[in-house]
Motif scaffolding. Structure first.
Motif, PDB file in Angstrom:
ATOM      1  N   SER A  26     -11.998  -4.474 -10.202  1.00 43.63           N
ATOM      2  CA  SER A  26     -12.278  -3.298 -11.032  1.00 43.63           C
ATOM      3  C   SER A  26     -12.836  -2.151 -10.189  1.00 43.63           C
ATOM      4  N   PHE A  27     -13.616  -2.459  -9.146  1.00 46.76           N
ATOM      5  CA  PHE A  27     -14.120  -1.408  -8.248  1.00 46.76           C
ATOM      6  C   PHE A  27     -12.943  -0.690  -7.588  1.00 46.76           C
ATOM      7  N   CYS A  28     -12.003  -1.513  -7.126  1.00 52.95           N
ATOM      8  CA  CYS A  28     -10.856  -0.998  -6.385  1.00 52.95           C
ATOM      9  C   CYS A  28      -9.930  -0.180  -7.305  1.00 52.95           C
TER      10      CYS A  28
ATOM     11  N   LYS B  15      -5.316  -0.824  -5.169  1.00 52.38           N
ATOM     12  CA  LYS B  15      -5.572  -0.269  -6.506  1.00 52.38           C
ATOM     13  C   LYS B  15      -5.891  -1.381  -7.506  1.00 52.38           C
ATOM     14  N   GLY B  16      -6.729  -2.288  -7.116  1.00 50.30           N
ATOM     15  CA  GLY B  16      -7.196  -3.338  -8.016  1.00 50.30           C
ATOM     16  C   GLY B  16      -6.385  -4.623  -7.990  1.00 50.30           C
TER      17      GLY B  16
ATOM     18  N   CYS C 173      -8.245   2.751  -4.731  1.00 51.76           N
ATOM     19  CA  CYS C 173      -8.302   2.662  -3.274  1.00 51.76           C
ATOM     20  C   CYS C 173      -7.785   1.307  -2.771  1.00 51.76           C
ATOM     21  N   VAL C 174      -7.796   1.160  -1.464  1.00 51.84           N
ATOM     22  CA  VAL C 174      -7.438  -0.111  -0.826  1.00 51.84           C
ATOM     23  C   VAL C 174      -8.710  -0.723  -0.265  1.00 51.84           C
ATOM     24  N   CYS C 175      -8.948  -1.984  -0.576  1.00 53.56           N
ATOM     25  CA  CYS C 175     -10.146  -2.657  -0.084  1.00 53.56           C
ATOM     26  C   CYS C 175      -9.759  -3.968   0.596  1.00 53.56           C
ATOM     27  N   VAL C 176     -10.513  -4.294   1.618  1.00 52.65           N
ATOM     28  CA  VAL C 176     -10.327  -5.584   2.282  1.00 52.65           C
ATOM     29  C   VAL C 176     -11.613  -6.378   2.073  1.00 52.65           C
TER      30      VAL C 176
ATOM     31  N   ILE D  49       0.850  -1.204   0.000  1.00 49.46           N
ATOM     32  CA  ILE D  49       0.000   0.000   0.000  1.00 49.46           C
ATOM     33  C   ILE D  49       0.883   1.251   0.000  1.00 49.46           C
ATOM     34  N   PHE D  50       1.907   1.219   0.849  1.00 49.35           N
ATOM     35  CA  PHE D  50       2.835   2.367   0.951  1.00 49.35           C
ATOM     36  C   PHE D  50       3.459   2.654  -0.414  1.00 49.35           C
TER      37      PHE D  50
END
Lengths: 206, 337
Positions: free
Chosen positions: B108-110, B131-132, B115-118, B16-17
């Protein structure tokens, strides 16, 4: 400032930070706690005039730290708890900061001169707390500078004051360049320390 | 030492960083945020059971109004909001909807939202998308376990017909269903022969349909009892009627007219239940191969299955499909085709 005077500060700060997490530090754990801070103190801009740790049978060992804690205990800044004599005649004990020692730490905290050093030790404490205090020994045994040099036998001086000899800093510098993007980019000390502990804990549970 | 470095590079916080290096995000902050989420999920595991939802990480908001808790998540899911955006204070920033929880859908949403998603699935498995890109898969109870493996035969409700085909190929074809009483004489097990296939197929669908509820022997307001019904998330339902042809050990036998009767039966079900989106009449054929070959079909796999459009002039209705699966009794070495 003589090496032992320098270590007096380190011991007071280490035991105060450990005490914050309700931890007493034994002789070896105290050595290791300070060693973990020493390794990245260069990145924090803290230049030590320590003679430094040497490889020894239970990990890195700096005689000045032991002398410093003994002096502090004699003067009442540190108390010795849980003393025990082992079968081989060696004495084990844990050190805890006393109220007087705590006052000394508070005075140091209000002094700008010690600000960075205290911040570094506090962050080391945060990260050890996350990894588990019982893993302190394992973290040091996974530290690259010690790892690479322990094969030289006991008594080998670990020189962590230079990028040429501090293997952890070399590896972290490479990682930093890869993450941040260019050679000149800056990574703040907190992130650098987090990255340091990610490196140390990478193999911890493997 | 190299493996330690590799582990650091693969650390989700480091990923992520790296992905957000221009946004001045702090590595320590990201690490703490991810850890807090894992602790939250572990603490609320029993309340949230095996719910699937997506947590979107907001590193900017400092909102503290709506604290994240099990009730908030259940409420959001009840309102079909499966994306829960939270900040570092573990407070809900916003709720959103997503069409599908497929890998590509989440990815694709991410990616679209940078963004970052869990993604939380089965209550304890999480996949972190940066970012996907899926950056890390782990189980919050056993972080050192290997990533969950996608099941080869898992299907979504909409593809229930493929699941029926899988069932035939994986189970029926090899007699794992133990449907033969006398294999050489092609006599099926007696009693309720239909139940042999129905119970096994219902179990198969239950294990392999990932986004729906599978029910067997469904009774509704009328006295009619449909064999299997799948209700997908979102409300679409699919009906399966099971029949068999041939002879069983109780001396009952069924031939082609049974197909015709079954088509009529399904037609009647569809007339009564207007909410069924699609249905399948699944017939397991224990007759001789020659009889199976005589069936006229619109699609087929040689000597294995056929899809019929009509039988004895009885047309298969629009919202239905009729499949006849041949029950193989000879081993591969004996079969000539």
């Amino acid at each position: 400032m003589s090496p032992i005077n320098n270590r007096l500060k380190d011991v007071i700060i280490s035991l105060s930070v450990a005490n914050f997490y309700n931890q007493d530090l034994g002789r070896l754990r105290l050595q290791k706690f300070i060693y973990l801070a020493d390794i990245i103190s260069l990145y924090w801009g803290i230049i030590n005039n320590n003679r430094g740790h040497k490889t020894y049978k239970n990990g890195p060992y700096d005689v000045d730290i032991q002398n410093a804690v003994d002096v502090l205990a004699f003067r009442g800044f540190v108390s010795i708890t849980q003393t025990n004599m082992k079968e081989d005649g060696s004495i084990t004990g844990s050190y805890r900061i006393t109220d007087v020692g705590r006052q000394l730490f508070d005075t140091m905290e209000n002094n700008k001169l010690f600000k960075r050093r205290i911040s570094l030790f506090k962050l080391i404490g945060v990260n050890i707390e996350q990894s588990g205090w019982n893993n302190l020994k394992a973290l040091v045994y996974l530290e690259p500078t010690y790892c690479f040099n322990k094969v030289s036998g006991w008594g080998f001086r670990l020189d962590y004051s230079s990028l040429l000899s501090n293997d952890t800093l070399r590896i972290l510098d490479g990682l930093k360049k890869m993450l941040v993007g260019s050679n000149d980019s800056y990574m703040n000390e907190t992130d650098f320390t987090t990255l340091y502990f990610k490196l140390l804990t990478a193999k911890l549970h493997a | 030492m190299l493996d330690q470095i590799e582990t650091v590079c693969k650390d989700p916080a480091v990923s992520i960083f790296n992905a957000f290096k221009s946004s001045k995000l702090r590595l320590a902050t990201i690490t703490k945020f991810l850890k807090d989420i894992c602790v939250f999920l572990k603490t609320h595991q029993s309340d949230l059971a095996a719910m699937d939802y997506l947590i979107k990480l907001n590193f900017v908001s400092t909102e503290t109004k709506t604290k994240l808790d099990s009730h908030q998540i259940i409420n959001a899911l009840e309102n079909d909001s499966k994306i829960i955006e939270i900040n570092q204070n573990l407070s809900i920033v916003s709720l959103d909807k997503i069409d599908s929880f497929s890998n590509s859908g989440i990815s694709s949403f991410c990616l679209k939202n940078k963004c970052v998603c869990v993604f939380v699935h089965n209550g304890s498995d999480i996949t972190i998308y940066v970012k996907g890109v899926p950056a890390k898969e782990l189980n919050i109870n056993y972080p050192l376990s290997l990533p969950r493996v996608n099941k080869r035969t898992a299907r979504q409700s909409r593809d229930y017909k493929l699941a029926i085909m899988d069932f035939y190929n994986q189970r029926v074809k090899h007699n794992i269903t133990e449907h033969w009483a006398n294999k050489s004489k092609r006599i099926l097990r007696g009693g309720k022969t239909e139940d042999v296939f129905q119970d096994e197929l219902a179990n198969w669908l239950d294990e392999n349909i990932s986004d729906g509820l599978v029910m067997s022997k469904v009774k509704k307001i009328s006295k009619d009892e449909t064999d299997i019904e799948i209700i997908a998330i979102g409300g679409n339902s699919y009906l399966i009627e099971i029949k068999w042809l041939g002879k069983n050990e109780s001396n009952t036998s069924h031939d082609q007219p049974k197909i015709k009767d079954s088509i009529i039966q399904v037609k009647n079900y569809l007339k009564t239940d207007l909410k069924v989106l699609d249905s399948a009449l699944v017939i397991y054929d224990g007759r001789d191969l020659e009889k199976f070959k005589q069936l006229k079909c619109i699609d087929s796999e040689t000597n294995e299955w056929k899809q019929l459009k009509e039988c004895l002039k009885q047309k298969v209705p629009i919202r239905s499909n009729c499949y006849v699966f041949f029950l193989i009794s000879q081993s591969a070495s004996v079969r000539k085709n």
